[in-house]
Design a protein around this motif. Structure first.
Motif, PDB file in Angstrom:
ATOM      1  N   THR A 100      -7.614   1.778  11.444  1.00 41.56           N
ATOM      2  CA  THR A 100      -8.630   0.952  11.845  1.00 41.56           C
ATOM      3  C   THR A 100      -8.358  -0.427  12.579  1.00 41.56           C
ATOM      4  OG1 THR A 100      -9.237   0.478   9.646  1.00 41.56           O
ATOM      5  CG2 THR A 100     -10.528   1.902  10.619  1.00 41.56           C
ATOM      6  N   ALA A 101      -6.907  -0.810  11.834  1.00 39.06           N
ATOM      7  CA  ALA A 101      -6.549  -2.189  12.591  1.00 39.06           C
ATOM      8  C   ALA A 101      -6.348  -2.179  13.938  1.00 39.06           C
ATOM      9  CB  ALA A 101      -5.004  -2.459  11.826  1.00 39.06           C
ATOM     10  N   LEU A 102      -6.345  -1.110  14.645  1.00 38.50           N
ATOM     11  CA  LEU A 102      -6.302  -1.050  16.140  1.00 38.50           C
ATOM     12  C   LEU A 102      -7.607  -1.511  16.561  1.00 38.50           C
ATOM     13  CD1 LEU A 102      -4.477   2.397  16.569  1.00 38.50           C
ATOM     14  CD2 LEU A 102      -3.649   0.344  16.958  1.00 38.50           C
ATOM     15  N   PHE A 103      -8.668  -1.300  15.806  1.00 38.41           N
ATOM     16  CA  PHE A 103      -9.970  -1.475  16.393  1.00 38.41           C
ATOM     17  C   PHE A 103     -10.690  -2.807  15.801  1.00 38.41           C
ATOM     18  CE2 PHE A 103      -9.623   3.017  16.259  1.00 38.41           C
ATOM     19  CZ  PHE A 103      -9.287   3.370  17.768  1.00 38.41           C
ATOM     20  N   THR A 104     -10.072  -3.721  15.316  1.00 38.51           N
ATOM     21  CA  THR A 104     -10.663  -4.676  14.236  1.00 38.51           C
ATOM     22  C   THR A 104     -11.191  -5.966  15.613  1.00 38.51           C
ATOM     23  OG1 THR A 104      -8.278  -5.740  14.174  1.00 38.51           O
ATOM     24  CG2 THR A 104      -9.534  -4.370  12.280  1.00 38.51           C
ATOM     25  N   ARG A 134      -3.727   6.929  -0.762  1.00 39.62           N
ATOM     26  CA  ARG A 134      -3.043   7.052   0.542  1.00 39.62           C
ATOM     27  C   ARG A 134      -4.009   7.301   1.683  1.00 39.62           C
ATOM     28  NH1 ARG A 134      -0.841  11.493  -1.038  1.00 39.62           N
ATOM     29  NH2 ARG A 134       0.569  10.408  -2.372  1.00 39.62           N
ATOM     30  N   ARG A 135      -5.055   8.005   1.405  1.00 37.59           N
ATOM     31  CA  ARG A 135      -6.068   8.434   2.605  1.00 37.59           C
ATOM     32  C   ARG A 135      -6.588   7.075   3.090  1.00 37.59           C
ATOM     33  NH1 ARG A 135      -8.305  12.751   0.754  1.00 37.59           N
ATOM     34  NH2 ARG A 135      -9.948  11.801  -0.328  1.00 37.59           N
ATOM     35  N   LEU A 136      -6.979   5.902   1.983  1.00 35.87           N
ATOM     36  CA  LEU A 136      -7.782   4.838   2.354  1.00 35.87           C
ATOM     37  C   LEU A 136      -6.732   4.015   2.979  1.00 35.87           C
ATOM     38  CD1 LEU A 136     -10.228   3.125   2.167  1.00 35.87           C
ATOM     39  CD2 LEU A 136      -9.568   2.372  -0.329  1.00 35.87           C
ATOM     40  N   ASP A 137      -5.422   3.798   2.446  1.00 38.83           N
ATOM     41  CA  ASP A 137      -4.330   3.005   3.208  1.00 38.83           C
ATOM     42  C   ASP A 137      -4.100   3.456   4.530  1.00 38.83           C
ATOM     43  OD1 ASP A 137      -3.580   1.008   1.397  1.00 38.83           O
ATOM     44  OD2 ASP A 137      -2.490   2.336   0.188  1.00 38.83           O
ATOM     45  N   ASP A 138      -4.057   4.645   4.685  1.00 43.64           N
ATOM     46  CA  ASP A 138      -3.984   5.403   6.136  1.00 43.64           C
ATOM     47  C   ASP A 138      -5.196   4.974   7.024  1.00 43.64           C
ATOM     48  OD1 ASP A 138      -1.642   6.215   5.733  1.00 43.64           O
ATOM     49  OD2 ASP A 138      -2.264   8.393   5.511  1.00 43.64           O
ATOM     50  N   LEU A 139      -6.182   4.824   6.405  1.00 43.49           N
ATOM     51  CA  LEU A 139      -7.281   4.554   7.183  1.00 43.49           C
ATOM     52  C   LEU A 139      -7.502   2.978   7.482  1.00 43.49           C
ATOM     53  CD1 LEU A 139     -10.317   4.856   8.096  1.00 43.49           C
ATOM     54  CD2 LEU A 139     -11.136   4.457   5.936  1.00 43.49           C
ATOM     55  N   GLY A 196       0.786  -1.112  -0.004  1.00 41.20           N
ATOM     56  CA  GLY A 196      -0.067   0.110   0.052  1.00 41.20           C
ATOM     57  C   GLY A 196       1.088   1.045   0.079  1.00 41.20           C
ATOM     58  N   GLU A 197       0.161   2.445   0.039  1.00 39.90           N
ATOM     59  CA  GLU A 197       0.918   3.583  -0.023  1.00 39.90           C
ATOM     60  C   GLU A 197       0.789   4.392   1.342  1.00 39.90           C
ATOM     61  OE1 GLU A 197       0.100   5.888  -3.756  1.00 39.90           O
ATOM     62  OE2 GLU A 197      -0.499   4.066  -4.403  1.00 39.90           O
ATOM     63  N   ARG A 198       0.280   3.827   2.231  1.00 38.32           N
ATOM     64  CA  ARG A 198       0.049   4.544   3.560  1.00 38.32           C
ATOM     65  C   ARG A 198       1.306   5.234   4.209  1.00 38.32           C
ATOM     66  NH1 ARG A 198      -0.201  -0.914   5.234  1.00 38.32           N
ATOM     67  NH2 ARG A 198       1.069  -1.452   7.060  1.00 38.32           N
ATOM     68  N   THR A 199       1.051   6.210   4.968  1.00 37.19           N
ATOM     69  CA  THR A 199       2.107   6.824   5.843  1.00 37.19           C
ATOM     70  C   THR A 199       2.122   6.599   7.154  1.00 37.19           C
ATOM     71  OG1 THR A 199       0.599   8.836   5.865  1.00 37.19           O
ATOM     72  CG2 THR A 199       2.210   8.818   4.182  1.00 37.19           C
ATOM     73  N   VAL A 257      -8.806  -4.822  -7.215  1.00 33.47           N
ATOM     74  CA  VAL A 257      -9.687  -4.669  -8.043  1.00 33.47           C
ATOM     75  C   VAL A 257      -9.771  -3.012  -8.312  1.00 33.47           C
ATOM     76  CG1 VAL A 257     -11.872  -5.062  -8.980  1.00 33.47           C
ATOM     77  CG2 VAL A 257     -10.743  -6.809  -7.854  1.00 33.47           C
ATOM     78  N   PHE A 258     -10.016  -2.351  -7.047  1.00 33.92           N
ATOM     79  CA  PHE A 258     -10.584  -1.024  -7.457  1.00 33.92           C
ATOM     80  C   PHE A 258      -9.392   0.184  -7.227  1.00 33.92           C
ATOM     81  CE2 PHE A 258     -14.449  -3.463  -6.402  1.00 33.92           C
ATOM     82  CZ  PHE A 258     -15.063  -3.158  -7.547  1.00 33.92           C
ATOM     83  N   MET A 259      -8.420  -0.238  -6.196  1.00 34.51           N
ATOM     84  CA  MET A 259      -7.717   0.809  -5.615  1.00 34.51           C
ATOM     85  C   MET A 259      -6.720   1.429  -6.979  1.00 34.51           C
ATOM     86  SD  MET A 259      -7.134   0.115  -1.620  1.00 34.51           S
ATOM     87  CE  MET A 259      -6.029   1.680  -1.433  1.00 34.51           C
TER      88      MET A 259
END
Length: 351
Positions: A297-301, A288-293, A132-135, A277-279
């Motif tokens: 949210t991995a903290l709350f799974t 990037r915003r979706l990857d950061d999200l 992914g492209e998360r920061t 498929v979509f990203m």
């Protein structure tokens, strides 16, 4: 009349530190500061947590050790974008310096960690860290907090490890010295910038208002607690993800915000279907915003609640569901005011 005990406070300008200062009004508080002045402390001392003797000369360090009765260590890198080197430099190496000072001062240590160290599957050393492209990389932060706890546990210094969950603003006003990651997610939600929420409905969103955490730390200091781990969480009263979205929708409607709730999808579905498929067709900033999200949210799974010590003798009352909902409303109201999203927020409507 004997002098009030002296507390050395690190991170006094941070979210917890600013809430803690009024709670320690019966103590003499020395705030160790790096750059930012701290109103409300009895004394301020400029230093560096990553330097030998906290950056003080030998005379100043010896004088500090002679005066300090307890150390409350709140200072930490809490952002998820700072990288492992900077994060460990303060959260692990800085804790080592504080442990040394507590030993030299023969002082009790109150070390603020994080309840999320219990999420052992989230680590910066695990597989898939470069996808992914998360920061935002919460694994680096949690690794550093686990390392900091190890430093405290193996030091031999009388110490209490305090594990709050996500700290939100004041439970009544929502005011906070700096917005946190959960605030960013809530702001994106209110602005309609979340295309989806990668959580199952039963995921637990555990957060605790800053005044509850501050009152807990102050109670431990006054009691002279000197060992153990204290969990400051909502526990099994934490809001479910679907309930949080429902409350956010109710708030938005009352505040005159146009909010269409995003769809909740399982994180597994994101990795199996949505990302491949979509990203690829999304603009880079959106990816990037979706990857950061996804990282946040991995903290709350988890569906398993944290332990909590709130409600035990000598500590503040447990955070029940009603108080959690009220604190969420306060946080959302503060976001609307601070971000100038719309007209002033409405009064709380209880279920």
């Amino acid at each position: 009349m004997p002098a009030a005990p002296t507390v050395l406070l690190t991170g006094a300008s941070g979210v917890l530190g600013t809430a803690l200062l009024p709670e320690l009004s019966d103590r003499r508080v020395i705030a160790l500061v790096h750059h930012t002045p701290v109103p409300g402390a009895d004394e301020q001392l400029t230093g560096d947590l990553t330097a030998p003797r906290l950056g003080l000369d030998a005379t100043a360090y010896a004088d500090l050790c002679a005066r300090v009765d307890a150390v409350v260590h709140c200072a930490a890198v809490t952002g998820f974008t700072d990288g492992p080197a900077a994060t460990h430099a303060l959260n692990e190496a800085g804790t080592l310096r504080i442990v040394q000072l507590a030993a030299d001062a023969d002082a009790l240590l109150y070390h603020v960690s994080s309840a999320f160290v219990a999420r052992t599957g989230i680590t910066g050393f695990g597989p898939g860290q470069d996808t992914g492209e998360r920061t935002a990389r919460p694994g680096n932060y949690l690794d550093s907090k686990r390392a900091g706890e190890d430093v405290v546990r193996t030091s031999g210094v009388p110490a209490v490890i305090i594990r709050p969950s996500v700290i939100t603003g004041d439970s009544r006003t929502g005011e906070i010295s700096a917005f946190q990651g959960l605030h960013g997610m809530l702001a994106s939600l209110l602005r309609g910038r979340l295309p989806l929420v990668p959580l199952s409905p039963g995921s637990l969103i555990d957060f605790v208002p800053q005044d509850v955490v501050a009152a807990t730390v102050a109670a431990l200091v006054r009691d002279g607690a000197h060992e153990g781990e204290v969990w400051v969480t909502a526990g099994d009263q934490a809001l479910r993800a679907d309930r949080l979205l429902e409350l956010a929708a109710e708030f938005a409607a009352q505040a005159g915000l146009d909010l269409t709730l995003p769809r909740m999808v399982s994180p597994d579905l994101v990795d199996r279907l949505i990302r491949p498929v979509f990203m690829a067709d999304l603009p880079p900033a959106t990816r990037r915003r979706l990857d950061d999200l996804l990282a946040m949210t991995a903290l709350f799974t988890a569906h398993q609640p944290f332990p909590t010590d709130l409600g035990k003798p000598g500590l503040p009352a447990a955070v029940g569901a009603d108080r959690a909902e009220s604190a969420l409303h306060a946080a959302l109201s503060q976001l609307v005011r601070a971000k100038d999203m719309n007209r002033p927020a409405p009064a709380l409507v209880t279920a």
